[in-house]
Scaffold this active site. Structure first.
Site, PDB file in Angstrom:
ATOM      1  N   ASP A 179      35.645  34.718  38.224  1.00  0.00           N
ATOM      2  CA  ASP A 179      35.798  33.979  39.478  1.00  0.00           C
ATOM      3  C   ASP A 179      35.938  34.911  40.672  1.00  0.00           C
ATOM      4  OD1 ASP A 179      35.739  31.673  38.004  1.00  0.00           O
ATOM      5  OD2 ASP A 179      37.767  31.017  38.494  1.00  0.00           O
ATOM      6  N   HIS A 232      34.199  27.508  32.997  1.00  0.00           N
ATOM      7  CA  HIS A 232      35.345  28.132  33.632  1.00  0.00           C
ATOM      8  C   HIS A 232      35.284  29.633  33.374  1.00  0.00           C
ATOM      9  CE1 HIS A 232      37.693  24.974  35.443  1.00  0.00           C
ATOM     10  NE2 HIS A 232      37.565  24.221  34.369  1.00  0.00           N
TER      11      HIS A 232
END
Length: 393
Positions: free
Chosen positions: A168, A138
């Site tokens: 991200d 993540h």
């Protein structure tokens, strides 16, 4: 559609944040984006609260302006539909782990046989190669491995989890769009497409622009509150009397001089410009004491007309109402009258302005229309629905 990318057609197989944010940017700029979604395995963002009516606010934003076709990629009939679409669409964005699309028969090497002009962008945590290519991760993990987290935070408490996803978005999404558009330019010259391998960890690592460049040139390993821009100098946040914060960023001599004059401490200017840690610590201590003496509103008004690079730390409720955000149209209403308020598009084009018309679509909302465009009959569409190859609304 308006926007500078209105000649591009994108098939989007991505979910969650990185891929959808990238294709949202492209849709905002006019590209035709079709999300290829599973009829049974929901993108979790679709049900992520808070909801605006029956629509997730996050999904409505990240997938605005896109169409949705629901296809079961585990069934041969579903793969056949995708292959027919690939013949007409010139960009594919996917976010599966390496090898998944190839096992489905939808890898780059397989699809370029159908469309040699295809630009195929794969977004993953660690890229298509390397010992971590199959590893789960993540945003916080990518930032940790990139080195960025090691010198971001406080010396006493260490790194902090950020409230937004740097790897991200700034890493995966923005680099994906950059890579895709570079490939589009190359294709316009050569007629040849290509595969783009985006690693969010690679992209995060590349964000070590200042400290990383210095370290590779021989500087010490950067650490929290040891660099000029991470709290080691007076460039920092300072608490006000009412528990709010001011950002102080005026590093250049002209800003330092004006700040010292405004705060009636001109004798501190040399201290503020010094490279010695003890001088910076002394100036920071003085600055912190002064700022703590008044509340945020006082300082906001005090510095409002002064060019010293000092601004209040706003919460989102304050930020969306700020005159600068309002003037720049950074909050828009999507979906017509009574629609959803969303973050506006940040790039302003003089000749091809972007227009956002609809929030993220219901799962399968465009399945029937897209299949009809591929010359499927109503009977064929109904048969695929009964076989659960597709889902339509």
């Amino acid at each position: 559609m308006s926007g500078p990318l209105n000649n591009l057609k994108v098939l989007d197989f991505s979910t969650l944040l990185p891929g959808p944010y990238a294709t949202m940017l492209m849709a905002d700029m006019g590209a035709e984006v079709v999300r290829v979604e599973s009829p049974t395995r929901l993108d979790l963002v679709r049900v992520l609260p808070p909801m605006v009516g029956k629509v997730s606010a996050a999904h409505g934003y990240l997938n605005r302006g896109k169409k949705s076709i629901a296809i079961d990629l585990k069934k041969p009939e579903g793969i056949e539909i995708v292959k027919q679409l690939v013949a007409e669409y010139d960009i594919v964005v996917e976010q599966f782990r390496p090898g998944v699309m190839a096992r489905l028969g939808l890898g780059y090497e397989q699809l370029k046989e159908i469309n040699p002009n295809l630009i195929y962008c794969s977004i993953t945590g660690y890229g298509q190669t390397g010992p971590y290519k199959d590893r789960a991760g993540h945003d916080i993990n990518y930032l940790a491995l990139s080195g960025l987290s090691s010198y971001s935070g406080r010396a006493e408490s260490g790194p902090v989890p950020l409230g937004f996803q740097v790897a991200d978005v700034a890493g995966g999404s923005h680099h994906a769009v950059m890579g895709i558009l570079a490939a589009v330019i190359q294709r316009s010259a050569t007629g040849v497409g290509q595969h783009i391998d985006i690693s969010m960890t690679d992209a995060a690592f590349s964000l070590n622009a200042m400290s990383g460049a210095g370290f590779l040139a021989g500087a010490p390993v950067p650490a929290p509150e040891k660099e000029y821009l991470n709290g080691g100098g007076f460039y920092d946040y300072y608490e006000t009397k009412d528990g709010r914060f001011l950002s102080v960023g005026g590093l250049e001599p002209q800003f330092v001089q004006k700040l010292c004059l405004l705060l009636e401490c001109p004798d501190r200017m040399n201290q503020a410009l010094s490279q010695k840690p003890e001088d910076q610590a002394a100036f920071k201590s003085m600055l912190a004491e002064k700022i703590k003496s008044e509340d945020m509103v006082y300082w906001t008004e005090f510095f409002a007309k002064e060019d010293v690079c000092i601004e209040p730390v706003l919460n989102l409720d304050e930020s969306v109402k700020h005159p600068q955000m309002v003037e720049r149209n950074m909050v828009i209403q999507v979906g017509g009258e009574g629609g959803i308020d969303q973050i506006g598009f940040p790039i302003k084009f003089s000749e091809t302005p972007c227009a956002v018309e609809e929030p993220g679509a219901i799962l399968g909302a465009h399945t029937a229309a897209i299949l009809e465009g591929l010359k499927y009959s109503e009977e064929q569409i109904e048969s695929l629905q009964k076989q659960r190859v597709i889902k339509r609304i």
